[in-house]
Design an enzyme around this catalytic site. Sequence first.
Site, PDB file in Angstrom:
ATOM      1  N   ARG A  62       0.827  -1.222   0.000  1.00 28.07           N
ATOM      2  CA  ARG A  62       0.000   0.000   0.000  1.00 28.07           C
ATOM      3  C   ARG A  62       0.855   1.263   0.000  1.00 28.07           C
ATOM      4  O   ARG A  62       0.444   2.307  -0.471  1.00 28.07           O
ATOM      5  CB  ARG A  62      -0.995   0.018   1.167  1.00 28.07           C
ATOM      6  CG  ARG A  62      -1.836   1.301   1.184  1.00 28.07           C
ATOM      7  CD  ARG A  62      -3.117   1.219   1.998  1.00 28.07           C
ATOM      8  NE  ARG A  62      -2.978   0.497   3.222  1.00 28.07           N
ATOM      9  CZ  ARG A  62      -2.336   0.936   4.312  1.00 28.07           C
ATOM     10  NH1 ARG A  62      -1.780   2.140   4.314  1.00 28.07           N
ATOM     11  NH2 ARG A  62      -2.270   0.190   5.381  1.00 28.07           N
ATOM     12  N   TYR A 115     -13.475  15.535 -17.427  1.00 23.70           N
ATOM     13  CA  TYR A 115     -13.986  14.213 -17.107  1.00 23.70           C
ATOM     14  C   TYR A 115     -15.073  14.362 -16.037  1.00 23.70           C
ATOM     15  O   TYR A 115     -14.945  15.176 -15.116  1.00 23.70           O
ATOM     16  CB  TYR A 115     -12.830  13.324 -16.604  1.00 23.70           C
ATOM     17  CG  TYR A 115     -13.229  11.895 -16.500  1.00 23.70           C
ATOM     18  CD1 TYR A 115     -13.509  11.155 -17.641  1.00 23.70           C
ATOM     19  CD2 TYR A 115     -13.367  11.273 -15.264  1.00 23.70           C
ATOM     20  CE1 TYR A 115     -13.918   9.840 -17.565  1.00 23.70           C
ATOM     21  CE2 TYR A 115     -13.771   9.954 -15.175  1.00 23.70           C
ATOM     22  CZ  TYR A 115     -14.045   9.247 -16.319  1.00 23.70           C
ATOM     23  OH  TYR A 115     -14.448   7.951 -16.243  1.00 23.70           O
ATOM     24  N   ASP A 188      -5.073  17.542 -16.953  1.00 25.83           N
ATOM     25  CA  ASP A 188      -5.399  16.159 -17.288  1.00 25.83           C
ATOM     26  C   ASP A 188      -5.013  15.942 -18.752  1.00 25.83           C
ATOM     27  O   ASP A 188      -5.601  16.540 -19.657  1.00 25.83           O
ATOM     28  CB  ASP A 188      -6.899  15.925 -17.056  1.00 25.83           C
ATOM     29  CG  ASP A 188      -7.315  14.468 -17.259  1.00 25.83           C
ATOM     30  OD1 ASP A 188      -6.657  13.762 -18.049  1.00 25.83           O
ATOM     31  OD2 ASP A 188      -8.308  14.048 -16.634  1.00 25.83           O
ATOM     32  N   LYS A 213      -6.204   4.393 -20.311  1.00 23.36           N
ATOM     33  CA  LYS A 213      -6.490   4.771 -21.692  1.00 23.36           C
ATOM     34  C   LYS A 213      -5.252   4.551 -22.570  1.00 23.36           C
ATOM     35  O   LYS A 213      -4.793   3.443 -22.695  1.00 23.36           O
ATOM     36  CB  LYS A 213      -6.996   6.215 -21.735  1.00 23.36           C
ATOM     37  CG  LYS A 213      -8.032   6.539 -20.641  1.00 23.36           C
ATOM     38  CD  LYS A 213      -9.360   5.840 -20.844  1.00 23.36           C
ATOM     39  CE  LYS A 213     -10.357   6.028 -19.708  1.00 23.36           C
ATOM     40  NZ  LYS A 213     -10.613   7.385 -19.281  1.00 23.36           N
TER      41      LYS A 213
HETATM   42  C1  LIG Z   1     -11.154   8.031 -18.277  1.00 24.02           C
HETATM   43  C2  LIG Z   1     -10.696   9.364 -17.894  1.00 24.02           C
HETATM   44  C3  LIG Z   1     -10.380   9.653 -16.567  1.00 24.02           C
HETATM   45  C4  LIG Z   1     -10.608   8.667 -15.455  1.00 24.02           C
HETATM   46  O1  LIG Z   1      -9.759   7.561 -15.516  1.00 24.02           O
HETATM   47  P1  LIG Z   1     -10.133   6.147 -14.883  1.00 24.02           P
HETATM   48  O2  LIG Z   1      -8.895   5.361 -15.118  1.00 24.02           O
HETATM   49  O3  LIG Z   1     -11.355   5.651 -15.578  1.00 24.02           O
HETATM   50  O4  LIG Z   1     -10.398   6.366 -13.427  1.00 24.02           O
HETATM   51  C5  LIG Z   1      -9.892  10.905 -16.261  1.00 24.02           C
HETATM   52  N1  LIG Z   1      -9.750  11.846 -17.216  1.00 24.02           N
HETATM   53  C6  LIG Z   1     -10.051  11.610 -18.499  1.00 24.02           C
HETATM   54  C7  LIG Z   1      -9.871  12.694 -19.511  1.00 24.02           C
HETATM   55  C8  LIG Z   1     -10.541  10.362 -18.885  1.00 24.02           C
HETATM   56  O5  LIG Z   1     -10.871  10.150 -20.161  1.00 24.02           O
END
Ligand SMILES: *Cc1c(COP(=O)(O)O)cnc(C)c1O
Length: 397
Positions: A62, A115, A188, A213
Amino acid sequence: MMDNEYSKYGFATQCIHSGNKPDAETGAIERPITMANSYVLPYDPSKVNWSSADDEKPLYTRNGGANQMYLQERLALLEGGEDAVVLSSGVAALSGTFFSLLKSGDHVIFSDVTYIAVYRLLNELFNNKFEVETTILDTSDLDAIKKAIKPNTKLIHIESPGNPTLKITDIEAVAKIAHEHNILLSVDNTFSSPYNQKPLELGADIVIESLTKYINGHGDAMGGVVVSRKEIIDQIKAQAMVNLGGTISPFNAWLIMRGSTTLPMRMEQHNKNGQKVAEYLESLPCVTFVAYPGLKSFKGHDIAKKQMKGFSGMLSFGIKGDHDKHNEFVSHLKIITSAVSLGHGASLIAFLGEDDERQYLFPDEFSNGFFRMSVGTEDAEDIIADLEQAFKAVGLL
Ligand SMILES: *Cc1c(COP(=O)(O)O)cnc(C)c1O
């Protein structure tokens, strides 16, 4: 992670070699998965700080495990940052950043296109539960940002391109405004990946990615990363990982490490295919709009060109048809899959209906429902042919 031995190499070399070494015990040329949840303690464990993350020698998974550390080393380098923390999901990285850096009475400015979890966290949870002041606004409007800054503004959070309208924010310009006022800027970068865009080099303080992603790219693991200066990362490790428990599993960290070796080739193909599919869609009379940063007609195109090396595979578009027509269209697709998530080899499409509570924040053309599409790495001709036969099947072509 300063002075990484691979910092002198190109991006593709870094994707393959950084964070990897022959295994000291077996000589295996790829580091193994270490599933252990605990590691041998030092001679005198009474000196161990159980609430800190130890980068040199793991203690308890952790607080950071072996595979997580290898991946952190790679991602700090790919984003051009001093240090990184890998967490269990992109949302864990976002919420962990907000939780660690903000306290009651602080003010945050964030983009009207983000998001959905960011909207939820900053528009509902942090302000209602923790008395963090939040302002949602169009961050492509620099004057609006300047006007919204208050003495207690601590953080500006943006997403560019933004999910789902692809809105572009000028990262360098916002960084400049933020720093004039001693405010941190977090970006992001999930829709671009560090292959296409490096927010830290544009002046951002913090970059966040959903590793689920493009960086993993295979649709089979979840993770998130925050890359920043060491003092900020140490804070997020201690608060969001060790004490909130948002740790990634060793197996997911290993999968993402493996997936990331092919990031440059995959992104090249996503970039090419994204452009071709966007141009095809734009040529159709039955398509009402296409939002893709690589199109000259797109509002943020010039700024996107300035700050991105490629435009990735994410786009949104509208069709001339009612609610049912959208679902009918999707039902005819043969290789494009109806699913959320993005950045996989497979092309994915999601119909986002008219009722999204954030419609009031989106441009008018989004108000009749729209598709968000992640253009995959298949042959572009096959993706286009699949769209074409589905348009024909529902009588739109
Ligand atoms: C999918 C996504 C997230 C969240 O990510 P997870 O791995 O699903 O928690 C954050 N920001 C953007 C732009 C995303 O497309």
